[in-house]
Write a protein that holds these residues in place. Sequence first.
Motif, short mmCIF file in Angstrom:
data_model
loop_
_atom_site.label_atom_id
_atom_site.label_comp_id
_atom_site.label_asym_id
_atom_site.label_seq_id
_atom_site.Cartn_x
_atom_site.Cartn_y
_atom_site.Cartn_z
N SER A 26 0.93 -1.30 -0.33
CA SER A 26 -0.07 -0.38 0.31
C SER A 26 0.92 1.06 -0.06
CB SER A 26 -1.11 -0.02 1.37
OG SER A 26 -1.81 -1.14 1.28
N ASP A 75 1.34 14.39 -3.24
CA ASP A 75 -0.12 13.23 -4.29
C ASP A 75 0.19 12.48 -4.97
OD1 ASP A 75 -1.66 16.13 -4.28
OD2 ASP A 75 0.42 17.18 -5.14
N ALA A 76 1.63 11.58 -5.22
CA ALA A 76 1.28 10.36 -5.67
C ALA A 76 1.57 9.82 -4.92
CB ALA A 76 3.09 10.10 -6.09
N TYR A 78 -0.73 9.38 -2.10
CA TYR A 78 -2.88 9.72 -2.02
C TYR A 78 -2.71 8.94 -2.84
CZ TYR A 78 -6.87 10.98 -1.57
OH TYR A 78 -8.46 11.40 -1.46
N GLU A 79 -2.56 9.31 -4.30
CA GLU A 79 -2.71 8.39 -5.10
C GLU A 79 -2.87 6.62 -4.78
OE1 GLU A 79 -5.03 7.31 -8.21
OE2 GLU A 79 -5.62 8.86 -6.97
N ARG A 80 -1.53 6.65 -4.23
CA ARG A 80 -1.28 5.00 -4.18
C ARG A 80 -2.63 4.76 -3.41
NH1 ARG A 80 4.68 2.39 -4.28
NH2 ARG A 80 3.97 0.22 -3.59
N CYS A 81 -2.35 5.30 -2.40
CA CYS A 81 -3.15 4.58 -1.00
C CYS A 81 -4.59 5.03 -0.95
CB CYS A 81 -2.91 5.80 0.54
SG CYS A 81 -0.93 5.46 0.75
N ARG A 82 -5.12 5.71 -2.25
CA ARG A 82 -6.69 5.95 -2.64
C ARG A 82 -6.65 4.99 -2.99
NH1 ARG A 82 -9.77 6.78 -6.51
NH2 ARG A 82 -8.68 7.14 -7.63
N GLN A 83 -6.11 4.79 -4.04
CA GLN A 83 -6.05 3.01 -4.87
C GLN A 83 -6.08 1.84 -4.10
OE1 GLN A 83 -3.94 2.86 -8.69
NE2 GLN A 83 -4.47 4.81 -9.00
N GLU A 92 -8.95 12.15 3.80
CA GLU A 92 -8.70 13.31 2.25
C GLU A 92 -7.57 14.14 2.40
OE1 GLU A 92 -10.04 11.88 0.01
OE2 GLU A 92 -11.23 9.91 1.01
#
Length: 119
Positions: A26, A75-76, A78-83, A92
Amino acid sequence: MTTFLGVSPLIPARDVEEAIAFYRDSIGFDLDYRDAEPAQFAIVGRDAARLHLFASQDKHLADWTSLRITVEGIDALYERCRQAGCVHPNGELGERPWGTREFSIVDPSGVCIAFVQGA
């Protein structure tokens, strides 16, 4: 004069093997150390951040454990964790009144980690 060079918090994990997989998959941490198979203690890390995972069945300890990790390139991450589906429901990514951009995740044991990018 003393210089503090880092911090390596102890993180309770109901299942250390599950925690290793979570932090690896993650967040992109590497496994630096495992005491046995299955592990009862492990160290995972990425860049200068290290987390020491230890076996604990105390749910209250995990629920009351939280920490903040300062990062660049939030930002990168966050996107990894969101996915990966591990962003805290109330965590958020956003600007905070104290001048940081941050978001929070929850690990499989209930530990809350905020990732923070400075002002």
